[in-house]
Design a protein around this motif. Sequence first.
Motif, PDB file in Angstrom:
ATOM      1  N   ALA A 183       0.824  -1.204   0.000  1.00 43.31           N
ATOM      2  CA  ALA A 183       0.000   0.000   0.000  1.00 43.31           C
ATOM      3  C   ALA A 183       0.860   1.257   0.000  1.00 43.31           C
ATOM      4  CB  ALA A 183      -0.929  -0.010   1.203  1.00 43.31           C
ATOM      5  N   ASN A 184       2.066   1.181   0.554  1.00 40.94           N
ATOM      6  CA  ASN A 184       2.941   2.352   0.608  1.00 40.94           C
ATOM      7  C   ASN A 184       3.928   2.332  -0.545  1.00 40.94           C
ATOM      8  OD1 ASN A 184       1.613   3.262   2.874  1.00 40.94           O
ATOM      9  ND2 ASN A 184       3.052   2.333   4.278  1.00 40.94           N
ATOM     10  N   GLY A 185       5.044   1.636  -0.418  1.00 42.28           N
ATOM     11  CA  GLY A 185       6.032   1.627  -1.478  1.00 42.28           C
ATOM     12  C   GLY A 185       6.665   0.269  -1.656  1.00 42.28           C
ATOM     13  N   ALA A 186       7.076  -0.022  -2.886  1.00 43.58           N
ATOM     14  CA  ALA A 186       7.814  -1.262  -3.114  1.00 43.58           C
ATOM     15  C   ALA A 186       9.082  -1.255  -2.258  1.00 43.58           C
ATOM     16  CB  ALA A 186       8.140  -1.426  -4.588  1.00 43.58           C
ATOM     17  N   ILE A 187       9.817  -0.123  -2.272  1.00 42.44           N
ATOM     18  CA  ILE A 187      10.891   0.109  -1.305  1.00 42.44           C
ATOM     19  C   ILE A 187      10.427   1.265  -0.435  1.00 42.44           C
ATOM     20  CG2 ILE A 187      13.258   0.896  -0.920  1.00 42.44           C
ATOM     21  CD1 ILE A 187      14.061  -0.412  -3.533  1.00 42.44           C
ATOM     22  N   GLN A 188      10.343   1.034   0.867  1.00 36.54           N
ATOM     23  CA  GLN A 188       9.914   2.080   1.791  1.00 36.54           C
ATOM     24  C   GLN A 188      11.018   2.349   2.796  1.00 36.54           C
ATOM     25  OE1 GLN A 188       6.024   1.765   3.499  1.00 36.54           O
ATOM     26  NE2 GLN A 188       6.558   3.028   5.252  1.00 36.54           N
ATOM     27  N   ILE A 189      11.332   3.627   2.972  1.00 41.47           N
ATOM     28  CA  ILE A 189      12.356   4.049   3.923  1.00 41.47           C
ATOM     29  C   ILE A 189      11.679   4.894   4.986  1.00 41.47           C
ATOM     30  CG2 ILE A 189      14.495   5.347   4.218  1.00 41.47           C
ATOM     31  CD1 ILE A 189      14.927   4.706   1.130  1.00 41.47           C
ATOM     32  N   ASN A 190      11.619   4.363   6.198  1.00 42.60           N
ATOM     33  CA  ASN A 190      10.981   5.075   7.303  1.00 42.60           C
ATOM     34  C   ASN A 190      11.967   5.855   8.151  1.00 42.60           C
ATOM     35  OD1 ASN A 190       8.459   4.242   6.610  1.00 42.60           O
ATOM     36  ND2 ASN A 190       8.330   2.626   8.122  1.00 42.60           N
ATOM     37  N   ALA A 191      13.207   5.410   8.211  1.00 40.12           N
ATOM     38  CA  ALA A 191      14.211   6.079   9.035  1.00 40.12           C
ATOM     39  C   ALA A 191      15.579   5.555   8.636  1.00 40.12           C
ATOM     40  CB  ALA A 191      13.955   5.826  10.516  1.00 40.12           C
ATOM     41  N   GLY A 192      16.601   6.201   9.143  1.00 39.31           N
ATOM     42  CA  GLY A 192      17.959   5.747   8.905  1.00 39.31           C
ATOM     43  C   GLY A 192      18.857   6.884   8.474  1.00 39.31           C
ATOM     44  N   ASN A 249       9.601   8.146   3.671  1.00 40.21           N
ATOM     45  CA  ASN A 249       8.548   8.615   4.550  1.00 40.21           C
ATOM     46  C   ASN A 249       9.012   8.870   5.976  1.00 40.21           C
ATOM     47  OD1 ASN A 249       5.779   9.247   4.955  1.00 40.21           O
ATOM     48  ND2 ASN A 249       5.559   7.352   6.101  1.00 40.21           N
ATOM     49  N   GLY A 250      10.299   8.890   6.228  1.00 37.09           N
ATOM     50  CA  GLY A 250      10.713   8.988   7.616  1.00 37.09           C
ATOM     51  C   GLY A 250      11.820   9.978   7.844  1.00 37.09           C
ATOM     52  N   ASN A 251      12.215  10.034   9.072  1.00 38.31           N
ATOM     53  CA  ASN A 251      13.279  10.938   9.472  1.00 38.31           C
ATOM     54  C   ASN A 251      14.616  10.296   9.176  1.00 38.31           C
ATOM     55  OD1 ASN A 251      11.507  12.880  10.401  1.00 38.31           O
ATOM     56  ND2 ASN A 251      11.226  11.765  12.317  1.00 38.31           N
ATOM     57  N   GLY A 252      15.134  10.562   8.023  1.00 36.50           N
ATOM     58  CA  GLY A 252      16.432  10.048   7.626  1.00 36.50           C
ATOM     59  C   GLY A 252      17.330  11.164   7.150  1.00 36.50           C
ATOM     60  N   ASP A 253      18.608  10.933   7.238  1.00 41.35           N
ATOM     61  CA  ASP A 253      19.593  11.912   6.797  1.00 41.35           C
ATOM     62  C   ASP A 253      20.561  11.261   5.825  1.00 41.35           C
ATOM     63  OD1 ASP A 253      18.665  13.895   8.627  1.00 41.35           O
ATOM     64  OD2 ASP A 253      19.770  12.887  10.222  1.00 41.35           O
ATOM     65  N   ASP A 254      21.046  12.072   4.875  1.00 43.81           N
ATOM     66  CA  ASP A 254      22.093  11.618   3.963  1.00 43.81           C
ATOM     67  C   ASP A 254      21.692  10.351   3.212  1.00 43.81           C
ATOM     68  OD1 ASP A 254      23.835  13.736   4.805  1.00 43.81           O
ATOM     69  OD2 ASP A 254      24.135  12.599   6.651  1.00 43.81           O
ATOM     70  N   ASN A 268      16.362  14.717   5.401  1.00 38.98           N
ATOM     71  CA  ASN A 268      17.389  15.741   5.271  1.00 38.98           C
ATOM     72  C   ASN A 268      18.514  15.249   4.374  1.00 38.98           C
ATOM     73  OD1 ASN A 268      16.250  17.642   7.171  1.00 38.98           O
ATOM     74  ND2 ASN A 268      16.743  16.108   8.721  1.00 38.98           N
ATOM     75  N   ARG A 269      18.944  16.113   3.470  1.00 38.48           N
ATOM     76  CA  ARG A 269      20.057  15.818   2.569  1.00 38.48           C
ATOM     77  C   ARG A 269      19.802  14.527   1.765  1.00 38.48           C
ATOM     78  NH1 ARG A 269      21.736  17.326   7.351  1.00 38.48           N
ATOM     79  NH2 ARG A 269      22.397  15.253   7.970  1.00 38.48           N
ATOM     80  N   ILE A 270      18.744  14.568   0.988  1.00 39.42           N
ATOM     81  CA  ILE A 270      18.388  13.439   0.129  1.00 39.42           C
ATOM     82  C   ILE A 270      18.832  13.771  -1.287  1.00 39.42           C
ATOM     83  CG2 ILE A 270      16.514  12.020  -0.773  1.00 39.42           C
ATOM     84  CD1 ILE A 270      14.920  12.832   1.747  1.00 39.42           C
ATOM     85  N   GLN A 271      19.667  12.919  -1.846  1.00 36.22           N
ATOM     86  CA  GLN A 271      20.153  13.100  -3.211  1.00 36.22           C
ATOM     87  C   GLN A 271      19.440  12.095  -4.110  1.00 36.22           C
ATOM     88  OE1 GLN A 271      24.411  12.783  -3.709  1.00 36.22           O
ATOM     89  NE2 GLN A 271      24.156  12.175  -5.828  1.00 36.22           N
TER      90      GLN A 271
END
Length: 186
Positions: A81-90, A112-117, A139-142
């Motif tokens: 329902a969300n994403g094939a690859i989902q990133i919630n944090a890290g 969808n989460g609090n992640g950096d770099d 933050n700082r998503i390339q």
Amino acid sequence: NHVDHAGRHAISTASPLTIISANMVRAPGGVGIEISGGSHSIVTGNIIDGAGGPIAALLIATEGTDEVVVSGNQILNSTAANGAIQINAGHRLIVTGNSISGATVGYGIFVNGNGDDLVLAGNIVSRCFLSGMRIAVGNRIQVSCNTVRENNLGNILGHGGILRYPGADSILTGNIVTGNLQGDLV
């Protein structure tokens, strides 16, 4: 390894220094592969077909999941329902060289989460029901050198190729974004 029709999660780890490689995961009832706190881990060369359940086919789940590389995986026909690859944090996550096709309900890649770099580079995302990529927060998503094409098959207003929210600290460069319904960059 071949994992067919598993229960909640087919492969899941919270251990650091884990390598998850060369697995075939078919139609698990939930997440195909989950990294939840497994810092310095590598997820590479896996095929995930028909996975997702209510969350994701490949999930990076919790705070403390740092320096993980997700590369060279193939995700087909995700039912997430969300994403094939989902990133919630890290922190310091690299998602590169993955192929995602046919997400029947959600997004291809969902940040969808609090992640950096975070680096999303060289991925091919196509034929997803919603946007190929959704960058909601972080933050700082390339986001660079990805091919995002023929997404938003649901033809839903506000979706398209890459959907970037105003609060996401992200830079998009060198992406090929084409043929997405309702627009390529939204």
